[in-house]
Write a protein that holds these residues in place. Structure first.
Motif, PDB file in Angstrom:
ATOM      1  N   ASP A  90       0.862  -1.191   0.000  1.00 19.46           N
ATOM      2  CA  ASP A  90       0.000   0.000   0.000  1.00 19.46           C
ATOM      3  C   ASP A  90       0.897   1.240   0.000  1.00 19.46           C
ATOM      4  O   ASP A  90       1.857   1.307   0.786  1.00 19.46           O
ATOM      5  CB  ASP A  90      -0.882  -0.032   1.259  1.00 19.46           C
ATOM      6  CG  ASP A  90      -1.940   1.058   1.249  1.00 19.46           C
ATOM      7  OD1 ASP A  90      -3.127   0.712   1.273  1.00 19.46           O
ATOM      8  OD2 ASP A  90      -1.564   2.269   1.224  1.00 19.46           O
ATOM      9  N   GLY A 143       0.565   3.947   1.300  1.00 22.01           N
ATOM     10  CA  GLY A 143       0.546   4.675   2.570  1.00 22.01           C
ATOM     11  C   GLY A 143       0.952   3.794   3.750  1.00 22.01           C
ATOM     12  O   GLY A 143       0.826   4.222   4.904  1.00 22.01           O
ATOM     13  N   ASP A 158       3.257   1.892   6.536  1.00 20.78           N
ATOM     14  CA  ASP A 158       4.402   2.422   7.290  1.00 20.78           C
ATOM     15  C   ASP A 158       5.683   1.593   7.120  1.00 20.78           C
ATOM     16  O   ASP A 158       6.767   2.156   6.935  1.00 20.78           O
ATOM     17  CB  ASP A 158       4.039   2.474   8.787  1.00 20.78           C
ATOM     18  CG  ASP A 158       2.899   3.436   9.048  1.00 20.78           C
ATOM     19  OD1 ASP A 158       3.107   4.641   8.894  1.00 20.78           O
ATOM     20  OD2 ASP A 158       1.789   2.973   9.378  1.00 20.78           O
ATOM     21  N   THR A 190       2.066   0.934  -6.926  1.00 21.37           N
ATOM     22  CA  THR A 190       0.929   0.790  -6.016  1.00 21.37           C
ATOM     23  C   THR A 190       0.439  -0.656  -6.006  1.00 21.37           C
ATOM     24  O   THR A 190       0.116  -1.213  -7.060  1.00 21.37           O
ATOM     25  CB  THR A 190      -0.212   1.723  -6.463  1.00 21.37           C
ATOM     26  OG1 THR A 190       0.286   3.057  -6.418  1.00 21.37           O
ATOM     27  CG2 THR A 190      -1.413   1.605  -5.553  1.00 21.37           C
ATOM     28  N   LYS A 196       5.479  10.184  11.639  1.00 27.26           N
ATOM     29  CA  LYS A 196       4.278   9.905  10.840  1.00 27.26           C
ATOM     30  C   LYS A 196       3.245  10.995  11.032  1.00 27.26           C
ATOM     31  O   LYS A 196       2.958  11.380  12.172  1.00 27.26           O
ATOM     32  CB  LYS A 196       3.707   8.554  11.288  1.00 27.26           C
ATOM     33  CG  LYS A 196       2.374   8.182  10.657  1.00 27.26           C
ATOM     34  CD  LYS A 196       1.959   6.773  11.092  1.00 27.26           C
ATOM     35  CE  LYS A 196       0.669   6.339  10.439  1.00 27.26           C
ATOM     36  NZ  LYS A 196       0.304   4.943  10.750  1.00 27.26           N
ATOM     37  N   HIS A 240      -3.519   9.942   8.942  1.00 25.92           N
ATOM     38  CA  HIS A 240      -4.900  10.347   8.671  1.00 25.92           C
ATOM     39  C   HIS A 240      -5.715  10.093   9.941  1.00 25.92           C
ATOM     40  O   HIS A 240      -5.623   9.011  10.529  1.00 25.92           O
ATOM     41  CB  HIS A 240      -5.450   9.527   7.505  1.00 25.92           C
ATOM     42  CG  HIS A 240      -6.779  10.004   7.035  1.00 25.92           C
ATOM     43  ND1 HIS A 240      -7.938   9.750   7.716  1.00 25.92           N
ATOM     44  CD2 HIS A 240      -7.127  10.761   5.962  1.00 25.92           C
ATOM     45  CE1 HIS A 240      -8.953  10.314   7.081  1.00 25.92           C
ATOM     46  NE2 HIS A 240      -8.481  10.939   6.022  1.00 25.92           N
ATOM     47  N   TYR A 248      -3.701   5.522   8.515  1.00 20.76           N
ATOM     48  CA  TYR A 248      -2.648   5.350   7.515  1.00 20.76           C
ATOM     49  C   TYR A 248      -1.833   6.644   7.425  1.00 20.76           C
ATOM     50  O   TYR A 248      -2.320   7.722   7.752  1.00 20.76           O
ATOM     51  CB  TYR A 248      -3.253   5.059   6.136  1.00 20.76           C
ATOM     52  CG  TYR A 248      -3.445   3.591   5.868  1.00 20.76           C
ATOM     53  CD1 TYR A 248      -2.421   2.821   5.334  1.00 20.76           C
ATOM     54  CD2 TYR A 248      -4.658   2.967   6.141  1.00 20.76           C
ATOM     55  CE1 TYR A 248      -2.594   1.470   5.088  1.00 20.76           C
ATOM     56  CE2 TYR A 248      -4.851   1.609   5.900  1.00 20.76           C
ATOM     57  CZ  TYR A 248      -3.807   0.875   5.371  1.00 20.76           C
ATOM     58  OH  TYR A 248      -3.980  -0.455   5.124  1.00 20.76           O
ATOM     59  N   ILE A 277      -0.393   9.838   5.922  1.00 22.95           N
ATOM     60  CA  ILE A 277      -0.461  10.793   4.803  1.00 22.95           C
ATOM     61  C   ILE A 277       0.986  11.012   4.362  1.00 22.95           C
ATOM     62  O   ILE A 277       1.289  10.996   3.175  1.00 22.95           O
ATOM     63  CB  ILE A 277      -1.144  12.097   5.245  1.00 22.95           C
ATOM     64  CG1 ILE A 277      -2.598  11.800   5.669  1.00 22.95           C
ATOM     65  CG2 ILE A 277      -1.113  13.141   4.108  1.00 22.95           C
ATOM     66  CD1 ILE A 277      -3.364  12.994   6.172  1.00 22.95           C
ATOM     67  N   THR A 322       7.044   7.231   2.904  1.00 23.71           N
ATOM     68  CA  THR A 322       5.822   6.591   2.424  1.00 23.71           C
ATOM     69  C   THR A 322       4.688   7.615   2.415  1.00 23.71           C
ATOM     70  O   THR A 322       4.776   8.661   3.055  1.00 23.71           O
ATOM     71  CB  THR A 322       5.462   5.383   3.334  1.00 23.71           C
ATOM     72  OG1 THR A 322       4.393   4.653   2.728  1.00 23.71           O
ATOM     73  CG2 THR A 322       5.008   5.822   4.717  1.00 23.71           C
ATOM     74  N   GLY A 323       3.628   7.305   1.667  1.00 24.65           N
ATOM     75  CA  GLY A 323       2.446   8.174   1.639  1.00 24.65           C
ATOM     76  C   GLY A 323       2.453   9.145   0.475  1.00 24.65           C
ATOM     77  O   GLY A 323       1.423   9.721   0.147  1.00 24.65           O
ATOM     78  N   GLN A 333      -6.873  13.752   0.502  1.00 30.93           N
ATOM     79  CA  GLN A 333      -6.215  14.015   1.784  1.00 30.93           C
ATOM     80  C   GLN A 333      -5.544  15.388   1.830  1.00 30.93           C
ATOM     81  O   GLN A 333      -5.150  15.846   2.895  1.00 30.93           O
ATOM     82  CB  GLN A 333      -5.168  12.934   2.057  1.00 30.93           C
ATOM     83  CG  GLN A 333      -5.798  11.561   2.143  1.00 30.93           C
ATOM     84  CD  GLN A 333      -4.792  10.481   2.455  1.00 30.93           C
ATOM     85  OE1 GLN A 333      -3.602  10.685   2.322  1.00 30.93           O
ATOM     86  NE2 GLN A 333      -5.277   9.337   2.867  1.00 30.93           N
ATOM     87  N   LYS A 347       0.944  18.483   0.886  1.00 27.96           N
ATOM     88  CA  LYS A 347       1.749  17.273   1.100  1.00 27.96           C
ATOM     89  C   LYS A 347       3.243  17.593   1.040  1.00 27.96           C
ATOM     90  O   LYS A 347       4.027  17.045   1.810  1.00 27.96           O
ATOM     91  CB  LYS A 347       1.398  16.222   0.047  1.00 27.96           C
ATOM     92  CG  LYS A 347       0.056  15.588   0.289  1.00 27.96           C
ATOM     93  CD  LYS A 347      -0.059  14.346  -0.545  1.00 27.96           C
ATOM     94  CE  LYS A 347      -1.299  13.587  -0.175  1.00 27.96           C
ATOM     95  NZ  LYS A 347      -1.370  12.316  -0.890  1.00 27.96           N
TER      96      LYS A 347
END
Ligand code: FAD
Length: 287
Positions: free
Chosen positions: A120, A122, A124, A156, A185, A188, A193, A195, A218-219, A262, A268
């Motif tokens: 995924d 997002g 960790d 992805t 981190k 969200h 998860y 962001i 990540t994210g 998000q 971001k």
């Protein structure tokens, strides 16, 4: 929401799991904790006709201290990583990162192998695994192979694993002495998860010069990745707050940061700079 009908298999050995994968091919899916796969099945985004549960496969749910590295079985849960004395002592970045995942229920059931194989964008653990330069072992019908973390995450929900392979373990080298680490981190508030999530390791040489900085993120973008430009901006320089601030201020450059539900791309990019600075500062302070 119910998944489409499927046949359930719980093989008692790795060989049997691989044989089942070979027999059912594209119609089969492995299941570990089920915390990523089952929601997709309930939404009918995926409809495997055969589920191959890894719960009865022996020897893949343990953490082994091998001196200069720690070997983690694929079915090790996030909670086991978080609570592991060996990891807290030798590779605290991994215990800290696992402790940031979801909530206690997710951590008690979700596994490191499932998280890495699911990929995924997002999640960790991929950021930490990249920064730690871990190696991933995959076993399939043609035997076993080792995949460096840097080659593992392809896009992805896509990895270098073949459909007939089982991820069995992750070998994580212990960072050298004079190293500090941190996982920062920005979660969200509903899903938990990332962001943005940043894993940082700083290794100092003599005179507080940074021998090696390793940063995984990540994210942002389609997959977790290393922040090579931030690492280059730090390596070989004397560590201090000013250097970290300067390196972090360029962290979002060259990153594929897209706006979505998000937040905007600018938001971001701002989070990336802030999280990189915080992760590096904490890593430096913990050397
Ligand atoms: C409410 C909620 C909140 C969450 N929050 C977070 C979060 O904050 N951060 C985060 O990182 N994750 C989060 N997760 C995801 C969670 O960590 C999952 O448990 C994890 O991503 C997948 O692990 P799993 O063992 O459940 O895998 P599964 O769901 O069983 O499998 C996922 C995928 O990996 C494959 N797979 C599993 N094991 C193997 C293996 N050994 N070899 C090859 N393929 C394999 C499966 O076939 C499947 O395609 C959350 C999940 C939920 C439900």
């Amino acid at each position: 929401m119910y998944p489409a009908p499927f046949e359930y298999h719980a093989p008692g050995s790795l060989e049997d799991a691989i044989a089942l994968l070979g027999e059912y091919g594209e119609e089969a899916k492995l299941i570990a904790g089920g915390h990523s796969l089952l929601p997709l099945m309930k939404l009918r985004f995926t409809q495997p006709a055969h589920l191959i549960d890894l719960r009865n496969v022996p020897g893949i749910a343990e953490i082994r201290d091998e001196g200069s590295s720690v070997v983690i079985g694929a079915r090790t849960t996030h909670a086991m990583l978080e609570a592991s004395g060996v990891l807290q002592r030798k590779i605290p970045l991994l215990a800290e990162t696992a402790g940031c995942i979801g909530d206690p229920l997710v951590r008690n059931v979700g596994t490191i192998g499932g998280s890495l194989a699911h990929a995924d964008p997002g999640a960790d653990l991929p950021a930490a695994i990249l920064a730690l330069e871990a190696e991933i072992t995959a076993v399939g019908p043609r035997g076993s192979r080792t995949i460096p973390a840097g080659d593992f995450f392809v896009g992805t929900l896509t990895t270098a694993l073949d459909a007939t392979e089982v991820l069995t373990e992750i070998r994580v080298p212990v960072p050298p002495g004079q190293s500090g680490s941190a996982y920062e981190k920005f979660a969200h508030p509903a899903s938990r998860y990332a962001i943005v999530g940043v894993a940082a390791i700083i290794t100092l040489g003599s005179g507080a010069v940074i021998q090696q900085a390793r940063v995984g993120i990540t994210g942002v973008g389609a997959r977790a990745t290393r922040l090579a430009s931030v690492e280059q901006a730090l390596n070989g320089k004397r560590a201090d707050d000013g250097l970290i601030r300067e390196a972090a201020s360029h962290a979002a450059e060259g990153l594929e940061s897209r706006g979505d539900l998000q937040g905007s791309a600018e938001y971001k990019a701002h989070l990336v700079r802030v999280c990189v600075r915080k992760a590096l500062s904490r890593a430096f302070a913990s050397v």
